[in-house]
Design an enzyme around this catalytic site. Sequence first.
Site, PDB file in Angstrom:
ATOM      1  N   SER A 149       3.054   1.224   4.215  1.00 23.52           N
ATOM      2  CA  SER A 149       1.786   1.625   3.445  1.00 23.52           C
ATOM      3  C   SER A 149       1.864   3.284   3.328  1.00 23.52           C
ATOM      4  O   SER A 149       1.643   3.644   2.303  1.00 23.52           O
ATOM      5  CB  SER A 149       0.467   1.325   4.151  1.00 23.52           C
ATOM      6  N   GLN A 353      -6.920 -27.964   4.011  1.00 22.43           N
ATOM      7  CA  GLN A 353      -7.759 -28.560   4.927  1.00 22.43           C
ATOM      8  C   GLN A 353      -8.213 -29.975   4.269  1.00 22.43           C
ATOM      9  O   GLN A 353      -8.274 -31.023   4.945  1.00 22.43           O
ATOM     10  CB  GLN A 353      -9.208 -27.607   4.881  1.00 22.43           C
ATOM     11  N   HIS A 355      -6.560 -31.740   2.500  1.00 21.69           N
ATOM     12  CA  HIS A 355      -5.152 -32.769   2.573  1.00 21.69           C
ATOM     13  C   HIS A 355      -5.038 -33.066   4.103  1.00 21.69           C
ATOM     14  O   HIS A 355      -4.349 -33.995   4.432  1.00 21.69           O
ATOM     15  CB  HIS A 355      -4.061 -31.784   2.348  1.00 21.69           C
ATOM     16  N   GLU A 380       3.970  -4.801  -1.682  1.00 27.80           N
ATOM     17  CA  GLU A 380       3.747  -3.880  -2.924  1.00 27.80           C
ATOM     18  C   GLU A 380       2.290  -3.364  -2.878  1.00 27.80           C
ATOM     19  O   GLU A 380       1.469  -3.232  -3.784  1.00 27.80           O
ATOM     20  CB  GLU A 380       3.850  -4.866  -4.293  1.00 27.80           C
TER      21      GLU A 380
HETATM   22  N1  COS Z   1       0.829   7.011 -11.372  1.00 28.71           N
HETATM   23  C1  COS Z   1       1.392   8.156 -11.341  1.00 28.71           C
HETATM   24  N2  COS Z   1       1.386   9.188 -10.393  1.00 28.71           N
HETATM   25  C2  COS Z   1       0.644   8.671  -9.113  1.00 28.71           C
HETATM   26  C3  COS Z   1       0.153   7.311  -9.229  1.00 28.71           C
HETATM   27  C4  COS Z   1       0.261   6.606 -10.192  1.00 28.71           C
HETATM   28  N3  COS Z   1      -0.255   5.496  -9.965  1.00 28.71           N
HETATM   29  N4  COS Z   1      -0.395   7.379  -7.879  1.00 28.71           N
HETATM   30  C5  COS Z   1      -0.499   8.630  -7.355  1.00 28.71           C
HETATM   31  N5  COS Z   1       0.370   9.590  -8.098  1.00 28.71           N
HETATM   32  C6  COS Z   1       0.707  10.917  -7.716  1.00 28.71           C
HETATM   33  C7  COS Z   1      -0.628  11.830  -7.656  1.00 28.71           C
HETATM   34  O1  COS Z   1      -0.972  12.021  -8.831  1.00 28.71           O
HETATM   35  C8  COS Z   1      -0.294  12.648  -6.812  1.00 28.71           C
HETATM   36  O2  COS Z   1       0.328  13.810  -7.550  1.00 28.71           O
HETATM   37  P1  COS Z   1       0.027  15.329  -7.467  1.00 28.71           P
HETATM   38  O3  COS Z   1       0.223  15.589  -6.042  1.00 28.71           O
HETATM   39  O4  COS Z   1       0.874  15.968  -8.444  1.00 28.71           O
HETATM   40  O5  COS Z   1      -1.638  15.402  -7.803  1.00 28.71           O
HETATM   41  C9  COS Z   1       0.802  12.267  -5.841  1.00 28.71           C
HETATM   42  O6  COS Z   1       1.384  10.928  -6.611  1.00 28.71           O
HETATM   43  C10 COS Z   1       0.230  11.710  -4.623  1.00 28.71           C
HETATM   44  O7  COS Z   1      -0.844  11.111  -4.774  1.00 28.71           O
HETATM   45  P2  COS Z   1      -1.865  10.596  -3.650  1.00 28.71           P
HETATM   46  O8  COS Z   1      -2.443  12.004  -3.057  1.00 28.71           O
HETATM   47  O9  COS Z   1      -2.760   9.574  -4.209  1.00 28.71           O
HETATM   48  O10 COS Z   1      -1.064  10.009  -2.332  1.00 28.71           O
HETATM   49  P3  COS Z   1      -1.491   9.404  -1.154  1.00 28.71           P
HETATM   50  O11 COS Z   1      -0.347   9.989  -0.240  1.00 28.71           O
HETATM   51  O12 COS Z   1      -2.920   9.870  -0.837  1.00 28.71           O
HETATM   52  O13 COS Z   1      -1.360   7.632  -1.374  1.00 28.71           O
HETATM   53  C11 COS Z   1      -1.749   5.499  -0.587  1.00 28.71           C
HETATM   54  C12 COS Z   1      -1.780   6.975  -0.355  1.00 28.71           C
HETATM   55  C13 COS Z   1      -1.845   4.769   0.306  1.00 28.71           C
HETATM   56  C14 COS Z   1      -2.598   5.199  -2.014  1.00 28.71           C
HETATM   57  C15 COS Z   1      -0.131   5.380  -1.268  1.00 28.71           C
HETATM   58  O14 COS Z   1       0.783   5.683  -0.390  1.00 28.71           O
HETATM   59  C16 COS Z   1       0.214   3.838  -1.570  1.00 28.71           C
HETATM   60  O15 COS Z   1      -0.211   3.280  -2.512  1.00 28.71           O
HETATM   61  N6  COS Z   1       0.752   3.137  -0.416  1.00 28.71           N
HETATM   62  C17 COS Z   1       1.114   1.713  -0.538  1.00 28.71           C
HETATM   63  C18 COS Z   1       2.642   1.753  -0.965  1.00 28.71           C
HETATM   64  C19 COS Z   1       3.146   0.593  -1.062  1.00 28.71           C
HETATM   65  O16 COS Z   1       2.989  -0.257  -2.097  1.00 28.71           O
HETATM   66  N7  COS Z   1       4.113  -0.003  -0.242  1.00 28.71           N
HETATM   67  C20 COS Z   1       4.701  -1.362  -0.277  1.00 28.71           C
HETATM   68  C21 COS Z   1       6.252  -1.214  -0.410  1.00 28.71           C
HETATM   69  S1  COS Z   1       6.612  -1.884  -2.055  1.00 28.71           S
HETATM   70  S2  COS Z   1       6.985  -3.489  -1.379  1.00 28.71           S
END
Ligand code: COS
Length: 400
Positions: A149, A353, A355, A380
């Site tokens: 995450s 359930q 079933h 994801e």
């Molecule tokens: N498209 C393009 N750019 C994006 C974006 C998107 N969907 N989401 C974020 N960004 C960019 C932001 O604009 C930001 O850029 P700037 O620093 O230039 O402003 C940068 O990326 C960081 O974004 P943000 O501050 O939202 O990041 P966080 O660390 O707060 O994000 C979460 C936290 C939890 C939302 C993120 O880490 C996440 O989605 N984690 C889950 C990941 C995942 O899916 N893991 C499973 C692995 S794949 S099986």
Amino acid sequence: MANARHTPLGMKPLGDTLDWPFFEDHHRAFAAELSRFADEVLHTLPHDDVDEACRTRVKALGDAGFLKAVVPKAYGGLAETFDVRTLCLARDILAARDGLADFAFAMQGLGTGSITLFGDEALKQRYLPPVARGEKIAAFALSELEAGSDVAAMATTATPDGLDHVVINGSKTWISNGGIADHYVVFVRTGEAPGARGLSAFVVDAATPGLSITERIEVIAPHPLATLKFESCRVPIANRLGAPGEGFKVAMATLDIFRSTVGAAALGFARRALHETLTRATTRKLFGGTLGDLQLAQAAIAESIAETEAASLLVYRAAWTKDRGASRVTREAALAKMVATENAQTVIDRAVQLHGGLGVTKGVKVEELYREIRALRIYEGATDVQKIVIAREALKSYST
Ligand code: COS
């Protein structure tokens, strides 16, 4: 339109979904063709060995032309760019019939999505056409033991080696298609800035010296899954996707597209569970009638229908919003993934359930669905992450 109602399983798989204004005629034609293929071909493919099962599904989907949906037209694909509605329909249809076929389709997309979005011409020419033909297998290597995450906490590094290469060191785990993929899109720390702003993405061929599979991971619903190790793994800088330090954006933009499709796969599982439920409710005799005569069973059926249709609306709304040209659908995709996967889990649990003992018997479809659905609430972007994304967007819109 008549073709779109092709239902040899006796399922009403998509209900009236295809009549919704989200869709165009080419979507209906694609759904009809894929449903027919899925019903006629998938059950003939091997199931026993998971690697072999995936390889044969990739090949069959590629031979039949359905993997064209995962790459742009200029590289052997179907549409100018991603058509997220087509991707969602494909997963919805495949998941309702064969979880591994859905997985094989999805990974060809997730494992090349970042190349389509951020690769230069040479990388697109090299990697996309063979994936669309089903000749090469793709994978997406983001997660680490302590960076799932919290992606920005990743520890795998790429450091410069001469002018034209980087050297990757570290480990990735729970990588789908790990062990059978021909290439991996790998996210690494390159250190331009702390946290999310210091990551980059590279395409790494599976045969690159220094890349090895250290563990195959067994999960409750078998899929090819592995831990990858990078030991002084030398990769050309030309294989980088996007600018240095842009890796987090590459990952998030790719997930923006594929998260909706995870919702679509959950929807397919839920639809199949409903089909199994209704079949059982109308045939199982008890208390002098059928299961479906009992009002408690009717309540369960009604709730499952409502939850499935609500999920369907959110999934196809997210896909349609992206296809209309929205640059980001982070919120819509998060809503779609969260609701569709959580609702599907509930719908499938009810099916089990209803079933009774059969529901937990190996070889019975709802038992398989019960195992299949669980991972979708985690990978994801876990449901918990989707909640953060959804709430954060709403709070942002109210903060001054
Ligand atoms: N498209 C393009 N750019 C994006 C974006 C998107 N969907 N989401 C974020 N960004 C960019 C932001 O604009 C930001 O850029 P700037 O620093 O230039 O402003 C940068 O990326 C960081 O974004 P943000 O501050 O939202 O990041 P966080 O660390 O707060 O994000 C979460 C936290 C939890 C939302 C993120 O880490 C996440 O989605 N984690 C889950 C990941 C995942 O899916 N893991 C499973 C692995 S794949 S099986």
